[in-house]
Write an enzyme that holds these catalytic residues in place. Structure first.
Site, PDB file in Angstrom:
ATOM      1  CD  GLU A  77      69.966  11.498  85.869  1.00 26.07           C
ATOM      2  OE1 GLU A  77      70.693  11.274  84.892  1.00 26.07           O
ATOM      3  OE2 GLU A  77      69.689  12.640  86.284  1.00 26.07           O
ATOM      4  CD  GLU A  81      79.104  14.652  79.917  1.00 24.74           C
ATOM      5  OE1 GLU A  81      78.642  15.650  79.327  1.00 24.74           O
ATOM      6  OE2 GLU A  81      78.598  14.180  80.962  1.00 24.74           O
ATOM      7  CG  HIS A 114      70.794  11.252  76.695  1.00 22.41           C
ATOM      8  ND1 HIS A 114      70.951  10.381  77.749  1.00 22.41           N
ATOM      9  CD2 HIS A 114      71.289  12.445  77.129  1.00 22.41           C
ATOM     10  CE1 HIS A 114      71.528  11.008  78.765  1.00 22.41           C
ATOM     11  NE2 HIS A 114      71.737  12.267  78.418  1.00 22.41           N
ATOM     12  CG  HIS A 159      69.071  15.879  80.553  1.00 22.66           C
ATOM     13  ND1 HIS A 159      69.171  15.146  81.712  1.00 22.66           N
ATOM     14  CD2 HIS A 159      70.090  15.465  79.760  1.00 22.66           C
ATOM     15  CE1 HIS A 159      70.207  14.325  81.634  1.00 22.66           C
ATOM     16  NE2 HIS A 159      70.785  14.502  80.460  1.00 22.66           N
ATOM     17  CG  ASP A 186      73.118  15.882  76.826  1.00 19.60           C
ATOM     18  OD1 ASP A 186      72.241  15.823  77.709  1.00 19.60           O
ATOM     19  OD2 ASP A 186      74.308  15.662  77.049  1.00 19.60           O
TER      20      ASP A 186
END
Length: 407
Positions: free
Chosen positions: A142, A210, A62, A64, A309
């Site tokens: 996404e 989260e 995961h 970005h 992340d």
């Protein structure tokens, strides 16, 4: 065909000695050097230095890539403050990260021994960078949008990005789908996307539970998100709740990121459906969120893995650093056993969750391997030392090709 001879091999379940590996794109055989040279007489032999350790390449499930321009743009310490700062600085972050910026983030992962990654792509700006990456890539397109009036336009954009990712023909690039979160995606969109996911058997991921703000908003349309949704989206109530959201993934194994606010009923649902939790400890700490209750996951036999992340909520893309931080955050966990679990969470378990033929030094697996230069002979606490000392990664092989280091 090549044969490589390290001093030690971490599989990652077992530490092997006096063994070599014959490989091309995949690992063909693990045996003593003499046996391999007889079976593969034409193979090039690579003899590694003293105290060399070969282990599976790391898998970052995961990340970005599109937000890799962040250094000091964003506010840390509180989830809502961070989210507002993302919105305020969104244009600068996106426009500030061109192809070279994204390439740099991908190269950072390569340097840190990451041979596969799951890219969460919001705009497809990272498609070219991920298509050209040396690593294996699961490219999660996404879907986001909680307003029913915008559903058709948002879904059309999502389909366009998904279709574009399907045109990438290179080996070990896998188009996939990400549902942003239960609070940010309308059920209409979720259902339409899942129809595609299930028909095409695509990998699926979502952010889930989260923050405390998310918990309160989904449970009672109250809390810190109330002002956010009312002022920015003219939305008085949550479009779904956590139970309904999870029900959409019934029978389809999904990677759920963060999950630090999950309750007992949700954990039972996650267990029953064999979902995987992605643990991002640094991101959780920087955004003022809870620490994942890994003991509760272990008690229910829920698989969890570790990821970085993105650089919007981290300072580097380094799974060894991530594991070390997690090791200290979970202070009540048995030290050695937990260190071993963390390593599996970036190798064999992460590969299984992403559906990759990797994460393990085993015959038939992809030859995704990293070489670490240890200081001396490893002992029974090797897993702890790998996290504490951050040994030099001198070579990285991906699908049998040397992508970092020299022979």
């Amino acid at each position: 065909m090549q044969i490589i001879s390290p001093n030690y091999i971490l599989t990652p379940d077992v530490l092997l000695t006096e063994q070599s590996i014959a490989f091309d794109k995949t690992i063909q055989k693990i045996a003593p050097l003499e046996e391999l040279q007889k079976e593969f007489p034409q193979a090039e032999h690579i003899q590694l230095e003293k105290n060399s350790l070969l282990m599976p390449g790391l898998i970052n499930a995961h990340v970005h890539i599109e937000f890799s321009a962040n250094k000091n743009h964003l506010s840390y310490g509180d989830f809502l403050n961070w989210l507002y700062s993302v919105i305020e600085n969104r244009e600068d972050l996106i426009n500030g990260c061109d192809l070279s910026c994204m390439d740099k983030a991908i190269d950072m992962m390569l340097t840190n021994g990451i041979t596969s990654f799951g890219a969460i792509s919001s705009h497809a700006m990272d498609l070219e960078a991920c298509a050209n990456a040396k690593q294996n890539v699961v490219f999660f397109n996404e879907l986001i949008g909680s307003q029913a009036s915008m559903a058709d336009a948002l879904f059309t954009d999502f389909l366009s990005r998904l279709d574009a990712s399907k045109t990438i023909q290179r080996e070990n690039f896998h188009p996939a789908v990400a549902i942003h979160s239960p609070y940010s995606v309308h059920p209409i969109l979720v259902k339409k996307a899942l129809e595609i996911v299930k028909n095409e058997k695509l990998k699926l991921t979502a952010h889930f539970m989260e923050s405390q703000a998310e918990r309160e908003w989904l449970d009672s349309s109250s809390g810190d998100f109330k002002q956010f949704f009312t002022e920015l989206l003219k939305q008085e109530n949550s479009v779904t709740d956590a139970k309904e959201f999870l029900s959409y993934f019934e029978g389809y194994e999904t990677l759920l990121t963060h999950a630090v606010e999950t309750n007992e009923e949700e954990l039972e649902t996650i267990k029953r459906n064999k979902h995987t939790i992605i643990h991002c400890p640094i991101s959780n700490r920087l955004l003022g969120n809870k620490t994942l209750n890994i003991k509760a996951l272990n008690d229910k036999n829920i698989r969890w893995i570790v990821a970085t992340d993105g650089l919007s909520s981290n300072y580097k893309l380094d799974l060894f650093e991530e594991m070390k931080i997690s090791l200290f955050m979970h202070s009540s966990a048995p030290l050695l056993k937990f260190a071993q679990e963390l390593i599996k969470g970036v190798t064999i378990n992460a590969a299984d969750a992403l559906g990759l033929n990797a994460g393990e030094i085993k015959e038939g697996k992809n030859a995704d391997m990293i070489i670490l230069d240890l200081n001396n002979t490893p002992n029974d606490e090797l897993a702890i030392h790998l996290l504490l000392h951050r040994y030099n990664i001198s070579k990285v092989f991906i699908n049998g090709k040397l992508e970092k280091g020299t022979l």
